[in-house]
Design an enzyme around this catalytic site. Sequence first.
Site, short mmCIF file in Angstrom:
data_model
loop_
_atom_site.label_atom_id
_atom_site.label_comp_id
_atom_site.label_asym_id
_atom_site.label_seq_id
_atom_site.Cartn_x
_atom_site.Cartn_y
_atom_site.Cartn_z
N PRO A 6 0.92 -1.15 0.09
CA PRO A 6 0.02 0.12 0.09
C PRO A 6 1.00 1.38 -0.13
O PRO A 6 0.59 2.17 -0.57
CB PRO A 6 -0.94 -0.03 1.28
CG PRO A 6 -0.77 -1.53 1.69
CD PRO A 6 0.65 -2.27 1.09
N GLU A 61 2.35 -7.10 8.59
CA GLU A 61 2.39 -5.95 8.49
C GLU A 61 3.51 -5.46 7.52
O GLU A 61 4.01 -4.49 7.39
CB GLU A 61 3.06 -5.41 9.87
CG GLU A 61 1.87 -5.35 10.86
CD GLU A 61 0.65 -4.66 10.36
OE1 GLU A 61 -0.19 -5.67 10.84
OE2 GLU A 61 0.65 -3.50 10.21
N ARG A 87 -0.84 -9.37 -20.88
CA ARG A 87 -1.72 -9.03 -21.75
C ARG A 87 -1.15 -8.07 -23.08
O ARG A 87 -1.67 -8.15 -24.05
CB ARG A 87 -3.19 -8.55 -21.41
CG ARG A 87 -2.93 -7.04 -21.01
CD ARG A 87 -4.36 -6.43 -20.42
NE ARG A 87 -5.22 -6.47 -21.71
CZ ARG A 87 -5.33 -5.16 -22.19
NH1 ARG A 87 -4.39 -4.30 -21.74
NH2 ARG A 87 -6.04 -5.10 -23.08
N ASP A 102 -6.31 0.34 -25.62
CA ASP A 102 -6.61 0.16 -24.37
C ASP A 102 -7.30 1.63 -23.98
O ASP A 102 -6.83 2.55 -24.36
CB ASP A 102 -5.50 -0.09 -23.44
CG ASP A 102 -5.44 -1.52 -23.24
OD1 ASP A 102 -4.27 -2.04 -22.96
OD2 ASP A 102 -6.24 -2.44 -23.67
C1 LIG Z 1 7.86 -3.68 1.58
O1 LIG Z 1 6.63 -4.01 1.46
C2 LIG Z 1 5.85 -4.96 2.12
O2 LIG Z 1 6.46 -5.37 3.12
C3 LIG Z 1 4.51 -5.09 1.57
O3 LIG Z 1 3.86 -5.80 2.68
C4 LIG Z 1 2.41 -5.99 2.63
C5 LIG Z 1 1.76 -5.95 4.07
C6 LIG Z 1 0.22 -6.25 3.66
C7 LIG Z 1 -0.30 -6.33 2.39
C8 LIG Z 1 0.40 -6.11 1.37
C9 LIG Z 1 -0.19 -6.32 0.05
O4 LIG Z 1 -0.41 -5.21 -0.83
C10 LIG Z 1 -1.50 -4.36 -0.81
O5 LIG Z 1 -2.02 -4.46 0.36
C11 LIG Z 1 -1.60 -3.31 -1.46
C12 LIG Z 1 -1.15 -3.38 -2.92
N1 LIG Z 1 -1.64 -2.19 -3.40
N2 LIG Z 1 -2.47 -1.73 -2.62
C13 LIG Z 1 -2.50 -2.42 -1.79
C14 LIG Z 1 1.79 -6.14 1.50
#
Ligand SMILES: COC(=O)COc1cccc(COC(=O)c2cn[nH]c2)c1
Length: 243
Positions: free
Chosen positions: A88, A115, A158, A173
């Site tokens: 995120p 997390e 795609r 697209d």
């Molecule tokens: C360094 O990065 C990380 O540690 C990623 O860790 C996580 C933790 C919880 C959830 C996620 C999945 O991605 C999303 O939620 C997401 C992607 N796009 N919009 C929402 C990933």
Amino acid sequence: MRIDVVTIFPSYLQPLREALLGRAIDRGLLEVAVHDLRDWTHDVHQAVDDSPYGGGPGMVMRPQVWGEALDDVLATPDLPARLVVPTPAGRPFTQATAHAWAAEERLVFACGRYEGIDERVLLDARARGITVDEVSIGDYVLVGGEVAVLVMVEAVARLLPGVLGNPRSAAEDSFSDGLLEGPSYTRPEVWRELAVPDVLRGGNHAAIARWRRDRALERTRDRRPDLLDALGPDALDAADRAA
Ligand SMILES: COC(=O)COc1cccc(COC(=O)c2cn[nH]c2)c1
């Protein structure tokens, strides 16, 4: 293109083997390998997470396990790889990103959960010369990266030559001209007393193109004014501005 995905839920990536993408894999246009992160644990509990330094809710994914997994999966110096981490907190994944990645030989996706992954895993990969892209598919929080990987792999695959039956589709697209796509219609001409717009049933291709552009501009103005702002000043001609 070779795609590797590292995850604690390999079965989440099964949809990649269905339908259009499944056929692209069968035809060798795409190679997808899914790896279970727990294969790189050494304890009986196969622990992949631990409590966060500094306290706070939830758990963090352990660097040792990810480090060993990525050492193995990324160990292809002849095939430079890009490490993609859905998060995120990432930069936005857009159609432009999909086009850029479609030119890559290899993409490796790391699916975070809980997390997130210990930051040092990304620092270590960058220090070893790996390109690491932290990308977001939207402003919401998922439980893990797997669904985001399905989204991104579909958007990229795609665009690969031979994957779509009709290559014009990818070229035309949504967003290809910076606008949202307008409405589409097919038979019957009238359905539940709703008629297909007359212009589309005629043969005037200039009028049809104008009508479609006007609908796209109207919809973009209404739903995504930010996309209009992002267009250069000369992207819209006088007829567009009158729409
Ligand atoms: C360094 O990065 C990380 O540690 C990623 O860790 C996580 C933790 C919880 C959830 C996620 C999945 O991605 C999303 O939620 C997401 C992607 N796009 N919009 C929402 C990933």
